[in-house]
Design an enzyme around this catalytic site. Structure first.
Site, mmCIF file in Angstrom:
data_model
loop_
_atom_site.group_PDB
_atom_site.id
_atom_site.type_symbol
_atom_site.label_atom_id
_atom_site.label_comp_id
_atom_site.label_asym_id
_atom_site.label_seq_id
_atom_site.Cartn_x
_atom_site.Cartn_y
_atom_site.Cartn_z
ATOM 1 N N ARG A 109 20.846 18.321 3.727
ATOM 2 C CA ARG A 109 20.183 18.799 4.951
ATOM 3 C C ARG A 109 20.184 17.680 5.987
ATOM 4 O O ARG A 109 19.774 16.560 5.701
ATOM 5 C CB ARG A 109 18.708 19.126 4.659
ATOM 6 C CG ARG A 109 18.490 20.433 4.034
ATOM 7 C CD ARG A 109 17.077 20.939 4.141
ATOM 8 N NE ARG A 109 15.993 19.977 4.234
ATOM 9 C CZ ARG A 109 14.734 20.305 4.469
ATOM 10 N NH1 ARG A 109 14.415 21.567 4.667
ATOM 11 N NH2 ARG A 109 13.788 19.409 4.501
ATOM 12 N N THR A 113 18.062 18.260 12.296
ATOM 13 C CA THR A 113 18.175 19.713 12.537
ATOM 14 C C THR A 113 17.748 20.538 11.324
ATOM 15 O O THR A 113 17.476 21.733 11.448
ATOM 16 C CB THR A 113 19.637 20.100 12.856
ATOM 17 O OG1 THR A 113 20.432 19.832 11.682
ATOM 18 C CG2 THR A 113 20.183 19.306 14.028
ATOM 19 N N ASP A 205 10.553 15.095 -1.775
ATOM 20 C CA ASP A 205 12.019 15.271 -1.804
ATOM 21 C C ASP A 205 12.497 15.298 -3.252
ATOM 22 O O ASP A 205 12.457 14.282 -3.957
ATOM 23 C CB ASP A 205 12.683 14.116 -1.036
ATOM 24 C CG ASP A 205 14.174 14.362 -0.875
ATOM 25 O OD1 ASP A 205 14.651 14.369 0.275
ATOM 26 O OD2 ASP A 205 14.885 14.536 -1.898
ATOM 27 N N ASP A 208 15.400 12.855 -4.271
ATOM 28 C CA ASP A 208 14.944 11.458 -4.340
ATOM 29 C C ASP A 208 14.080 11.214 -5.572
ATOM 30 O O ASP A 208 14.156 10.157 -6.196
ATOM 31 C CB ASP A 208 14.149 11.090 -3.077
ATOM 32 C CG ASP A 208 15.062 10.835 -1.891
ATOM 33 O OD1 ASP A 208 16.276 10.629 -2.113
ATOM 34 O OD2 ASP A 208 14.570 10.857 -0.753
#
Ligand code: PRP
Ligand code: URA
Length: 215
Positions: A109, A113, A205, A208
């Site tokens: 991603r 945006t 995340d 991560d």
């Protein structure tokens, strides 16, 4: 849209699943445990998502006598993790069906945006004949899920199921509107997205946390 009542949106509610997802959310959960939990959650979700698999009778001889018993019929299964975070779910799914093929779709991603960008795609042969299970722990805006399915369809895939661990209502709506025919299995439905398109309360995340690349 009433997600709880929407056909093809399957919100799983097993207490073990809920418990493990709670542990996953905890910011004190380290990489090692996070990976283990993602794998275990994939097993629990996969167990439900594979419930419809057809069986066929085979003869087996027990120490007592010969008998006719069910085995999974030769369906061609394929698991497709969305890189990176979906990789964490593959081992759990393979523990259920070790003979399944595995394809990979790489999407990331854009941080500004939030649009997904494809960087990798490698799928097994005869994709059109396979039952495909797309794996990604997070369904946030739904952009990555929709792009992965679009890509699979372009490559000829016909029979697709999507399995995520945590979903935002925004992502469920976007995905279901784009692909109402695709079963969507969800471990937990969260409140909303924040201004960075992260799921709230979510788990942060996922990639991560699985790979230990937190800043
Ligand atoms: C995460 C996650 C999904 C995507 C969900 O991946 O694993 O693929 O975001 O967000 P969306 O529904 O808004 O598209 P990310 O792009 O962060 O890549 P990573 O797994 O490599 O960290
Ligand atoms: N991707 C993640 O890993 N987490 C989110 O909350 C949203 C997208």
């Amino acid at each position: 849209m009433d997600i709880q009542k929407t056909e093809n949106v399957i919100l799983l509610d097993h207490p073990l699943l809920k418990h493990k997802i709670t542990l996953l959310r905890d910011k004190r959960t380290g990489t090692n445990e996070f990976r283990r939990l993602v794998k275990e959650i994939a097993v629990l979700e996969g167990y439900e998502a594979l419930r419809h698999l057809k069986t066929e009778p085979v003869e087996v001889e027990t120490p007592i006598e010969k008998t006719i018993q069910p085995t999974i019929s030769g369906k061609k299964l394929c698991f497709v993790p969305i890189l990176r975070a979906g990789l964490g779910m593959v081992e759990g799914m393979l523990s259920l069906v070790p003979s399944a093929k595995v394809g990979h779709i790489g999407l990331y991603r854009d941080e500004v945006t939030h649009e997904p960008h494809e960087y990798y795609c490698k799928l097994p042969y005869s994709i059109a004949e396979r039952e495909i299970y797309v794996l990604d722990p997070m369904l946030a805006t739904g952009g990555s899920a929709c792009d992965a399915v679009k890509l699979l369809k372009q490559k000829g895939a016909k029979n697709i199921t999507f399995i995520c661990i945590i979903a935002a209502p925004e992502g469920v709506k976007a995905f279901h509107e784009a692909y109402p025919e695709i079963p969507l299995y969800i471990g937990a439905l969260d409140r909303c997205l924040n201004e960075n398109a992260y799921i709230c309360p979510g788990l942060g995340d996922a990639g991560d946390r699985i790979f230990g690349t937190l800043k």
